[in-house]
Design a protein around this motif. Structure first.
Motif, short mmCIF file in Angstrom:
data_model
loop_
_atom_site.label_atom_id
_atom_site.label_comp_id
_atom_site.label_asym_id
_atom_site.label_seq_id
_atom_site.Cartn_x
_atom_site.Cartn_y
_atom_site.Cartn_z
N VAL A 1 -5.34 3.87 8.79
CA VAL A 1 -4.34 4.16 9.82
C VAL A 1 -3.52 5.40 9.43
N HIS A 2 -3.17 5.47 8.14
CA HIS A 2 -2.41 6.61 7.65
C HIS A 2 -3.18 7.92 7.85
N ASN A 3 -4.46 7.92 7.52
CA ASN A 3 -5.27 9.13 7.64
C ASN A 3 -5.45 9.54 9.09
N GLU A 4 -5.56 8.53 9.98
CA GLU A 4 -5.70 8.86 11.40
C GLU A 4 -4.42 9.46 11.95
N ARG A 5 -3.31 8.91 11.49
CA ARG A 5 -2.02 9.38 12.01
C ARG A 5 -1.67 10.79 11.52
N PHE A 6 -1.95 11.05 10.23
CA PHE A 6 -1.58 12.33 9.63
C PHE A 6 -2.80 13.21 9.39
N HIS A 7 -3.80 13.10 10.25
CA HIS A 7 -5.01 13.89 10.11
C HIS A 7 -4.67 15.38 10.19
N GLY A 8 -5.14 16.12 9.18
CA GLY A 8 -4.91 17.58 9.17
C GLY A 8 -3.61 18.00 8.51
N LYS A 9 -2.77 17.02 8.11
CA LYS A 9 -1.51 17.36 7.45
C LYS A 9 -1.66 17.24 5.94
N ALA A 10 -0.84 18.03 5.20
CA ALA A 10 -0.99 18.09 3.74
C ALA A 10 -0.28 16.93 3.07
N HIS A 11 -0.88 15.76 3.16
CA HIS A 11 -0.38 14.59 2.43
C HIS A 11 -1.25 14.38 1.21
N ARG A 12 -0.62 14.46 0.02
CA ARG A 12 -1.38 14.33 -1.21
C ARG A 12 -1.53 12.86 -1.59
N LEU A 13 -2.77 12.43 -1.80
CA LEU A 13 -3.07 11.05 -2.15
C LEU A 13 -3.50 10.96 -3.61
N LEU A 14 -3.00 9.94 -4.29
CA LEU A 14 -3.36 9.68 -5.67
C LEU A 14 -3.96 8.28 -5.78
N PRO A 15 -4.76 8.02 -6.80
CA PRO A 15 -5.22 6.64 -7.02
C PRO A 15 -4.02 5.72 -7.18
N ALA A 16 -4.17 4.49 -6.70
CA ALA A 16 -3.05 3.56 -6.69
C ALA A 16 -2.52 3.30 -8.09
N GLY A 17 -3.34 3.42 -9.11
CA GLY A 17 -2.90 3.18 -10.47
C GLY A 17 -1.92 4.23 -10.97
N GLU A 18 -1.84 5.39 -10.31
CA GLU A 18 -0.95 6.46 -10.73
C GLU A 18 0.34 6.50 -9.93
N PHE B 1 -1.00 2.17 -0.10
CA PHE B 1 -1.73 1.66 1.06
C PHE B 1 -2.98 0.92 0.61
N CYS B 2 -3.25 -0.19 1.33
CA CYS B 2 -4.55 -0.85 1.18
C CYS B 2 -5.57 -0.05 1.98
N SER B 3 -6.81 -0.49 1.99
CA SER B 3 -7.85 0.27 2.67
C SER B 3 -7.60 0.35 4.17
N ASP B 4 -7.11 -0.77 4.78
CA ASP B 4 -6.86 -0.75 6.24
C ASP B 4 -5.71 0.19 6.59
N HIS B 5 -4.61 0.07 5.86
CA HIS B 5 -3.47 0.94 6.17
C HIS B 5 -3.73 2.38 5.78
N PRO C 1 -2.36 -7.27 -0.25
CA PRO C 1 -3.66 -6.93 -0.87
C PRO C 1 -3.52 -5.77 -1.84
N LYS C 2 -4.51 -5.55 -2.64
CA LYS C 2 -4.52 -4.48 -3.63
C LYS C 2 -4.52 -3.11 -2.94
N ALA C 3 -3.63 -2.23 -3.45
CA ALA C 3 -3.57 -0.88 -2.90
C ALA C 3 -4.69 -0.02 -3.48
N VAL C 4 -5.16 0.95 -2.70
CA VAL C 4 -6.23 1.83 -3.15
C VAL C 4 -5.75 3.27 -3.32
N ARG C 5 -4.68 3.65 -2.60
CA ARG C 5 -4.15 5.02 -2.69
C ARG C 5 -2.63 5.01 -2.61
N TRP C 6 -2.07 6.04 -3.22
CA TRP C 6 -0.61 6.27 -3.17
C TRP C 6 -0.37 7.65 -2.58
N CYS C 7 0.50 7.73 -1.54
CA CYS C 7 0.80 8.99 -0.86
C CYS C 7 2.10 9.55 -1.44
#
Length: 572
Positions: free
Chosen positions: A132-149, A125-129, A112-118
């Motif tokens: 899951v990613h946000n739940e797993r790394f909640h509170g950690k400094a993971h920078r997310l970008l729009p999938a187009g970038e 990641f697609c919206s579902d993953h 499926p189409k990705a919505v964010r890039w870590c």
């Protein structure tokens, strides 16, 4: 097959712990499935103190469930992986006229189409993953970008369809985690971010070194230009001095001699200016490369940086600085000797002698090149222009047959020995007025200025003491102030000698010298190096004082002679 398609769309074949396709899937009592190793590691963490819970629904189990491989689910996952590989191969065979949309890097099969890039995970990641990613790394400094970038699709391993997060320094190739385990075992593999940081640091250091080297070469070449001009000016002044003593019929030759020197100057400057322009072009190229490096440094795409940085050109070429000793030295000595010969033999053959001078000037460049090659073959016979003189024989290679200028002499000075010796008398001499004459101090200068490597010696006697030094031509000549006293201003340097003491003077500063002055003093000028040295001359040469400065115009040997003392230029 329809059921399989539904499962793929519902994304039921990824482990919520590692976010990758299930490997050896195991199903726990609540119904959720995980990689067998992932759920075991999750429950074996030090912080895990029963009851044991599901990472997704948080349902607790006590005691710890016994886990085993779900063979049915493993077969289904294997079939869909095969199906997804076929679809990916078919998609790769299609023409790429349009840029692909970013797809989820975790999903298998139809992605499926990705919505964010870590940036931290280097994964899309697609919206579902993403949830899951946000739940797993909640509170950690993971920078997310729009999938187009996100970085381009080439950042995926073509063999394992995983992100190329590592760089093998042994094979100089990008690799995923499975590549490192399989084909790059025991190799030096580091994250691409670490490799990029090290490569970027090296390129920046190389850029700074290259620019600094070019700046140093530029500075040296500019000095060479000034040096050639000063040396030529000194030779021009010497030629004018000798020609001015000739009869009226030869005065027209002065301009021609001057032109000969200017032609040689232009020939010498032409090569230096070419090197200067080349250096400036190289510096401009390095600045452009540096600008490109700055632009690449802003990119978040490590692989793009590493690939694009290969084309950066940072020159390591060393600029060859022309030899500035041979040309001005030979120009001065040859010109002066030839003009002296012309003066002595003028009554016999004026035209023949002048043509000989012209031939010497035009052949000076060829003679200089010949000396440069010969001095490497016969070091004991040829002048070592680039080596610092060590013995008196070495210094004598740079000897100058200088004479005093009566137009600069104070009226209380009396000449002897063909204007090579001078004594201070109690009564003034009837010298004509001249703008170059010292009016108050008992001082006199030599006729010609010097702008190369020059050596001369002086003998003195008497109880009044002497000052032996050098000055610029524009030092003040009138009045009794320090601006016209040798060694007591910024335009002159002198060694003050007496029967009881010895000191060095420059710009109202005095340096006491412990060793007493001999009756014979050697003076060595290295115009380019900016050094003026004074030596005691007896059976050996002993350095009395050496000054380091920057000469910006030719210097003239100068002397002060105390009442009751005399001074003579030595013939070398």
């Amino acid at each position: 097959m329809a059921a399989a398609t539904i499962s793929i769309e519902q994304d039921q074949f990824c482990c919520s712990v590692c976010l990758e396709v299930l490997r050896d899937p195991a199903t726990i009592p609540c119904g959720h499935s995980y990689c067998l190793d992932c759920i075991e590691d999750y429950w074996n963490r030090p912080k895990q103190k029963g009851p044991f819970s599901c990472p997704q629904c948080r349902q607790a189990f006590n005691p710890r469930p016994l886990l085993s491989r779900n063979t049915v689910l493993a077969e289904v996952v294997e079939k869909f992986q095969q199906s997804g590989s076929q679809e990916a191969a078919a998609a790769a065979a299609q023409p790429r006229n349009k840029p692909k949309e970013a797809r989820c890097g975790v999903c298998t099969g139809k992605k499926p189409k990705a919505v964010r890039w870590c940036l931290t995970c280097s994964e899309s990641f697609c919206s579902d993953h993403l949830r899951v990613h946000n739940e797993r790394f909640h509170g950690k400094a993971h920078r997310l970008l729009p999938a187009g970038e996100q970085p381009r699709e080439a950042a995926l391993c073509p063999q394992h369809d995983r992100s190329l997060r590592l760089f093998c320094r042994t094979d100089l190739r990008f690799a995923c985690s499975l590549c490192v385990k399989e084909s790059h075992a025991n190799h030096d593999a580091v994250p691409v971010a670490e490799e990029r940081a090290e490569r970027q640091k090296k390129l920046q250091e190389a850029s700074l070194k290259s620019l600094q080297k070019l700046k140093d070469a530029d500075k040296e070449l500019r000095y060479v230009v000034r040096y050639i001009k000063h040396s030529t000016e000194a030779a021009v002044e010497e030629s004018e001095r000798i020609l001015s003593r000739l009869i009226r019929s030869i005065e027209k030759q002065s301009g021609e001699v001057k032109e000969l020197l200017r032609v040689q100057e232009r020939a010498a400057l032409s090569r230096v200016e070419e090197l200067l322009e080349e250096t400036q072009r190289e510096a401009a190229a390095v600045r452009r490369a540096e600008s490109e490096l700055v632009r690449l440094s802003r990119s978040e795409d490590h692989i793009h940086f590493l690939e694009e940085s290969k084309s950066l050109h940072l020159t390591t070429k060393t600029v060859e600085i022309p030899n500035t000793d041979a040309l001005p030295y030979l120009m001065y000595k040859r010109m002066r000797g030839a003009l002296a010969d012309l003066k002595d033999s003028l009554d016999e053959s004026l035209e023949r002698e002048f043509n000989r001078i012209s031939d010497k000037v035009f052949s000076l460049k060829e003679t200089t090149n010949q000396r440069t090659s010969e001095k490497t073959k016969a070091k004991d016979k040829d002048i070592q222009y680039n080596a610092e003189p060590k013995s008196r024989a070495d210094f004598l290679h740079y000897r100058n047959d200088i004479t005093l200028d009566p137009n600069t002499a104070n009226p209380y000075l009396s000449f002897s020995d063909g204007h090579r010796g001078v004594t201070t008398l109690p009564e003034p001499q009837p010298y004509p007025d001249h703008s170059a004459r010292f009016t108050s101090w008992a001082q006199v200068l030599c006729r010609a200025g010097m702008a190369g490597r020059c050596y001369w010696e002086v003998e003195w006697a008497g109880k009044g003491g002497v000052s032996i030094g050098a000055c610029y031509k524009n030092m003040n000549r009138s009045g009794g102030g320090s601006d016209s006293k040798l060694g007591h201003n910024s335009k002159s340097w002198s060694l003050d000698c007496s029967n009881s003491s010895c000191s060095f003077q420059h710009n109202k500063e005095s340096v006491v010298i412990a060793a007493p002055c001999c009756r014979r003093i050697g003076i060595y000028l290295d115009f380019r190096a900016g050094t003026l040295s004074f030596y005691n001359i007896s059976d050996t040469m002993v350095l009395l004082h050496k000054v380091k400065t920057t000469f910006n115009q030719p210097v003239y040997p100068g002397f002060w002679v105390g009442l009751g003392s005399s001074m003579k230029l030595c013939s070398l």
